[in-house]
Design a protein around this motif. Structure first.
Motif, PDB file in Angstrom:
ATOM      1  N   ILE A  27       0.843  -1.200   0.000  1.00  0.00           N
ATOM      2  CA  ILE A  27       0.000   0.000   0.000  1.00  0.00           C
ATOM      3  C   ILE A  27       0.880   1.252   0.000  1.00  0.00           C
ATOM      4  O   ILE A  27       0.616   2.216  -0.724  1.00  0.00           O
ATOM      5  N   ARG A  28       1.958   1.224   0.788  1.00  0.00           N
ATOM      6  CA  ARG A  28       2.865   2.362   0.859  1.00  0.00           C
ATOM      7  C   ARG A  28       3.467   2.636  -0.524  1.00  0.00           C
ATOM      8  O   ARG A  28       3.552   3.794  -0.967  1.00  0.00           O
ATOM      9  N   VAL A  65      -0.866   0.165  11.168  1.00  0.00           N
ATOM     10  CA  VAL A  65       0.536   0.559  11.016  1.00  0.00           C
ATOM     11  C   VAL A  65       0.653   1.789  10.122  1.00  0.00           C
ATOM     12  O   VAL A  65       1.372   2.748  10.434  1.00  0.00           O
ATOM     13  N   LEU A  66      -0.052   1.795   8.998  1.00  0.00           N
ATOM     14  CA  LEU A  66       0.025   2.900   8.036  1.00  0.00           C
ATOM     15  C   LEU A  66      -0.625   4.168   8.581  1.00  0.00           C
ATOM     16  O   LEU A  66      -0.187   5.288   8.271  1.00  0.00           O
ATOM     17  N   LEU A  72      -2.050   6.722   6.043  1.00  0.00           N
ATOM     18  CA  LEU A  72      -3.502   6.582   5.950  1.00  0.00           C
ATOM     19  C   LEU A  72      -4.162   7.343   7.092  1.00  0.00           C
ATOM     20  O   LEU A  72      -3.509   7.713   8.077  1.00  0.00           O
ATOM     21  N   GLU A  73      -5.471   7.554   6.946  1.00  0.00           N
ATOM     22  CA  GLU A  73      -6.263   8.134   8.022  1.00  0.00           C
ATOM     23  C   GLU A  73      -7.597   7.400   8.088  1.00  0.00           C
ATOM     24  O   GLU A  73      -8.149   7.003   7.066  1.00  0.00           O
ATOM     25  N   SER A  74      -8.061   7.179   9.311  1.00  0.00           N
ATOM     26  CA  SER A  74      -9.317   6.462   9.518  1.00  0.00           C
ATOM     27  C   SER A  74     -10.402   7.452   9.908  1.00  0.00           C
ATOM     28  O   SER A  74     -10.189   8.314  10.775  1.00  0.00           O
ATOM     29  N   LYS A  75     -11.534   7.361   9.231  1.00  0.00           N
ATOM     30  CA  LYS A  75     -12.659   8.250   9.517  1.00  0.00           C
ATOM     31  C   LYS A  75     -13.808   7.422  10.071  1.00  0.00           C
ATOM     32  O   LYS A  75     -14.214   6.419   9.460  1.00  0.00           O
ATOM     33  N   SER A  83      -4.033   9.514   3.405  1.00  0.00           N
ATOM     34  CA  SER A  83      -4.018  10.776   4.148  1.00  0.00           C
ATOM     35  C   SER A  83      -4.038  11.981   3.215  1.00  0.00           C
ATOM     36  O   SER A  83      -3.274  12.046   2.245  1.00  0.00           O
ATOM     37  N   ALA A  84      -4.892  12.929   3.526  1.00  0.00           N
ATOM     38  CA  ALA A  84      -4.980  14.165   2.744  1.00  0.00           C
ATOM     39  C   ALA A  84      -3.813  15.092   3.049  1.00  0.00           C
ATOM     40  O   ALA A  84      -3.611  16.090   2.334  1.00  0.00           O
TER      41      ALA A  84
END
Length: 489
Positions: A27-28, A65-66, A72-75, A83-84
């Motif tokens: 993913i990275r 981890v990400l 990444l960001e979790s909503k 991540s924005a």
């Protein structure tokens, strides 16, 4: 935000890394490559786990981890996203790659100049003569669609139909051509196309072999020049005057050169708007039989005629054996309604239909049947009468505004129909600078050099008024006048 149905992640399950490390690493890398952009939604953990064949908790740990690393960001209740806050990743498409570049040959088609829609926001566009989509009978067209879908056996319309177009529409077109334009043509000898442009393209491909000579009006329709040129034709310009194409010049060309066809717009010549006079029409048909060439009649705006009487189509004459007739409903209803049609000698039309099947199996049967419904119940005829009244008012307003803003600095031919006006500036004018100045003030016009075979500089311009309401016409022509006088200083 939509999430992918299937992932593009490729996990190798190697022994050197844990599954969490492999998934997070993949993913990275996709983010670094730019294939996953800022704000992109990732698949749900359950979906991704099922897709790559791992336990769901493994994916959850990889996501965590990400998130912790800032990739990444979790909503809450929305999901996991790239991540924005990440910087924009550089485009690596131009960098060297271990993969080879394509190296096969192909034909490079030049871009096509778009003149019928704004090249920037908030522009008043004097296009080449498009209708006003705000007048389109949308309610009636929607009702026509509904009736088609309520009809018994409607499922048949979702399968393959005739490559010539819906029979109901062809029958309605046959009636209309007979009643309004003097053509007696059987529905079986009409091919419905996706607009008149497609009909012209098919005709060019059926007619032209490389090296064939095609005579065209000058000034004339630039799109036709492009179509015939790319089909391999040699183009010969024949000048246009106040009575239409110069048939004497055409005969002089025929004496020295074998021509395959001549393309004409006799009803309202494009771009000058003049109507070909009766004597020239007769002479053109006589020449077509004498020198054995086809006449391609593009009757692109027949409905919009403001004068008395009705000029019948060239193809309606008893000597029109070599005429290929092309027209469209797009200018009558709306440009997005891509319905044109073509008719001519039966063997030619059959060859054209055979070619059409190769590139477009059939048209939009639902749309064609819906329009046939509106033709049958009189909606199209009523809309045409209403539209003609509106466009006549706009023509009169435009001529008044031209007189007010330009006075004796211009001359023009009062159009007896169509949706545009052809005018000439009496003073020499740097047209490129004038067009640029207009754009800066919110007005767009069609570059006039495009109407001529050699792209010659000219003081003539074609101003389409059909798509502009009264306020837009008044404002736009005021800006044009002011910019013109400033250019003279």
């Amino acid at each position: 935000m939509l999430r992918p149905w299937k992932t593009i992640f490729n996990v190798s399950f190697n022994a050197q890394q844990t599954l969490v490390e492999q998934i997070s690493g993949v993913i990275r890398n996709e983010i670094i490559k730019g294939r996953l952009e800022r704000g992109a939604a990732l698949p749900g953990s359950r979906l991704l786990a099922a897709d790559i064949g791992v336990n769901r908790k493994t994916v959850v740990f990889a996501y965590e981890v990400l998130v912790a690393e800032g990739w990444l960001e979790s909503k809450h209740k929305s999901g996991t996203f790239v991540s924005a806050n990440l910087p924009l990743m550089k485009d690596r498409s131009g960098q060297s790659s271990k993969y080879p570049l394509s190296n096969f040959e192909y034909i490079q088609y030049a871009s096509f100049t778009v003149t019928d829609r704004p090249l920037a926001e908030n522009l008043i566009v004097f296009n080449e003569g498009a209708p006003d989509t705000r007048l389109a009978p949308l309610k009636e067209l929607s009702a026509g669609y509904k009736r088609v879908f309520q009809r018994q056996g409607k499922w048949r319309l979702l399968g393959y139909g005739s490559e010539k177009g819906a029979i109901k529409l062809r029958e309605m077109l046959s009636i209309m051509l007979s009643r309004d334009r003097g053509l007696h043509v059987d529905a079986d000898n009409i091919c419905v196309t996706r607009g008149s442009q497609m009909a012209i393209y098919l005709a060019a491909r059926v007619l032209v072999r490389p090296g064939d000579v095609i005579a065209i009006e000058n000034p004339g329709y630039y799109a036709v020049r492009k179509l015939f040129h790319e089909a391999g034709a040699i183009l010969k310009a024949v000048e246009v005057d106040k009575d239409g194409i110069d048939v004497d010049a055409l005969e002089r060309l025929c004496i020295t050169t074998k021509i395959k066809a001549v393309y004409v717009t006799p009803h309202h010549q494009f771009p000058t708007t003049v109507t070909m006079q009766a004597g020239r029409r007769m002479r053109l048909l006589e020449l077509s039989l004498k020198y054995s060439f086809a006449v391609i009649e593009d009757d692109y705006d027949h409905e919009y005629h403001f004068g008395t009487g009705n000029n019948l189509a060239l193809a309606s004459h008893e000597m029109a054996a070599n005429v290929i007739y092309i027209s469209s409903l797009s200018k009558l209803i709306a440009p997005a309604i891509r319905v044109g049609y073509i008719t001519g000698p039966a063997s030619f039309i059959q060859s054209l239909v055979n070619l059409r099947v190769q590139i477009d199996r059939q048209g939009d049967a639902i749309l064609e049947n819906a329009i046939a419904e509106l033709m049958e119940d009189g909606t199209i005829a009523r809309h045409a009468r209403k539209a003609v009244g509106v466009y006549k008012e706009r023509r009169d307003l435009m001529l008044a505004c031209l007189q007010e803003n330009f006075g004796h600095h211009i001359t023009y031919h009062k159009p007896e129909g169509g949706l545009a006006c052809w005018l000439q500036f009496k003073n020499d004018l740097n047209m490129d600078q004038y067009i640029t100045g207009l754009r800066q003030k919110g007005v767009q016009i069609v570059p006039p050099a495009s109407f001529y075979l050699n792209n010659q500089s000219t003081n003539f311009i074609r101003l389409g008024y059909g798509s502009l309401n009264a306020e837009e016409l008044i404002t736009g022509l005021k800006i044009m006048g002011d910019t013109y006088y400033q250019a003279l200083l």
